[in-house]
Design an enzyme around this catalytic site. Structure first.
Site, PDB file in Angstrom:
ATOM      1  N   HIS A 174      29.328   8.557   7.433  1.00  0.00           N
ATOM      2  CA  HIS A 174      30.675   8.554   8.009  1.00  0.00           C
ATOM      3  C   HIS A 174      31.595   9.302   7.047  1.00  0.00           C
ATOM      4  O   HIS A 174      31.557   9.069   5.836  1.00  0.00           O
ATOM      5  CB  HIS A 174      31.139   7.111   8.191  1.00  0.00           C
ATOM      6  N   CYS A 218      34.195  11.855  13.373  1.00  0.00           N
ATOM      7  CA  CYS A 218      34.868  11.585  12.096  1.00  0.00           C
ATOM      8  C   CYS A 218      34.757  12.780  11.149  1.00  0.00           C
ATOM      9  O   CYS A 218      35.612  12.970  10.288  1.00  0.00           O
ATOM     10  CB  CYS A 218      34.300  10.336  11.436  1.00  0.00           C
ATOM     11  N   ASN A 275      39.362   6.251   5.537  1.00  0.00           N
ATOM     12  CA  ASN A 275      38.555   6.282   6.735  1.00  0.00           C
ATOM     13  C   ASN A 275      39.436   6.774   7.900  1.00  0.00           C
ATOM     14  O   ASN A 275      40.501   6.208   8.135  1.00  0.00           O
ATOM     15  CB  ASN A 275      38.050   4.861   7.011  1.00  0.00           C
TER      16      ASN A 275
END
Length: 273
Positions: free
Chosen positions: A216, A52, A237
């Site tokens: 994250h 990520c 995200n």
């Protein structure tokens, strides 16, 4: 893998991997292409690989197509190869890859990063080139967004720790918000993450109380002063799912209290991360 006899944890329960060319993945009647339309943050989907930090950097960079286009040196997808360039060790380096992509036969999608459009392949091919630069896909499993930003732009990056005394002071005075707005207006690429460590001091990816994953990487897409001292950040995200659950989450009554704000922000209620 770095050690084929000691595979990483993300391979647990993984089906046998197939390697397929883009034209073998794209649906019938839809030609496989590097870019289908204009690039956008919504193009990017994360697979089983914990990269990520890389995909989140691509996400924010996709808001500046000129920078992202700079990474593609040659689009040879119809010939079976592509050439990308990344800024590493103080210089731009070319990476040529063939177009074979790790494929998940059960989900019928690329195993790792992929595009939202099933016949578009710039994400998995760029990810493959970046993995080649780092020797293996496994070496992309975990990393720092600040490093990826440099690799993708040739620029410099700066990290702000929100609990550092000087940053706390800037937040309380309002200067930090002003700086963020200025950076955004000047075209800087911005991302964020919430750092949490376990009892042994190791970072672990856990779900926070308001839907934000710790450790994250998220891309910052909008910085808005919506009136009435309402200061808003829109973050995304790279999983393209997993929603904010605090104030101004989807269907929250706060939207009713601020008529017209949803349209002003071009905001949609859906599970899109």
């Amino acid at each position: 893998y770095n050690d084929p006899e000691n595979k990483p944890s993300y391979t647990v329960d993984m089906p046998p991997v197939e390697w397929r060319r883009p034209h073998e993945i794209a649906p019938e009647g839809q030609p496989a292409v590097m870019f289908r339309d204009n690039m956008s943050p919504g193009d990017i989907r994360q697979g089983i690989l914990g990269d990520c930090w890389f995909l989140g950097s691509l996400l924010v960079q996709s808001t500046n197509p000129e920078l992202l286009n700079n990474l593609l040196y040659y689009d040879g997808i119809k010939y079976g190869f592509a050439v990308f360039q990344f800024f590493k060790d103080g210089r731009w380096q070319y990476q040529m890859v063939d177009t074979r992509i790790p494929y998940h036969p059960q989900t019928k999608t690329p195993l790792y990063g992929r595009c939202e459009a099933v016949n578009e392949f710039w994400v998995p091919l760029m990810e493959k080139a970046f993995a080649k630069l780092h020797k293996t896909y496994e070496n992309l499993h975990g990393g720092a967004m600040s490093e990826a930003m440099v690799d993708l732009t040739g620029g410099v990056s700066q990290k702000f720790y929100l609990k550092a005394p000087e940053v706390v002071e800037a937040i309380e005075s309002g200067q930090f918000w002003k700086d963020l707005k200025k950076y955004h207006q000047q075209g800087y690429l911005l991302g964020c993450a919430s750092t949490v460590k376990d009892e042994n001091g190791n970072p672990e990816e856990t779900m926070g109380p308001q839907g934000i994953l710790s450790n994250h990487a998220y891309g910052i897409q909008q910085i808005v002063e919506a009136g009435n001292d309402l200061l808003m950040l829109r973050v995304r995200n790279p999983w393209a799912q997993g929603e904010w659950t605090g104030k101004f989450c989807d269907d929250d009554e706060a939207w009713d209290e601020h008529k017209g704000l949803k349209d002003k922000l071009n905001y949609q209620f859906k599970n899109d991360g």
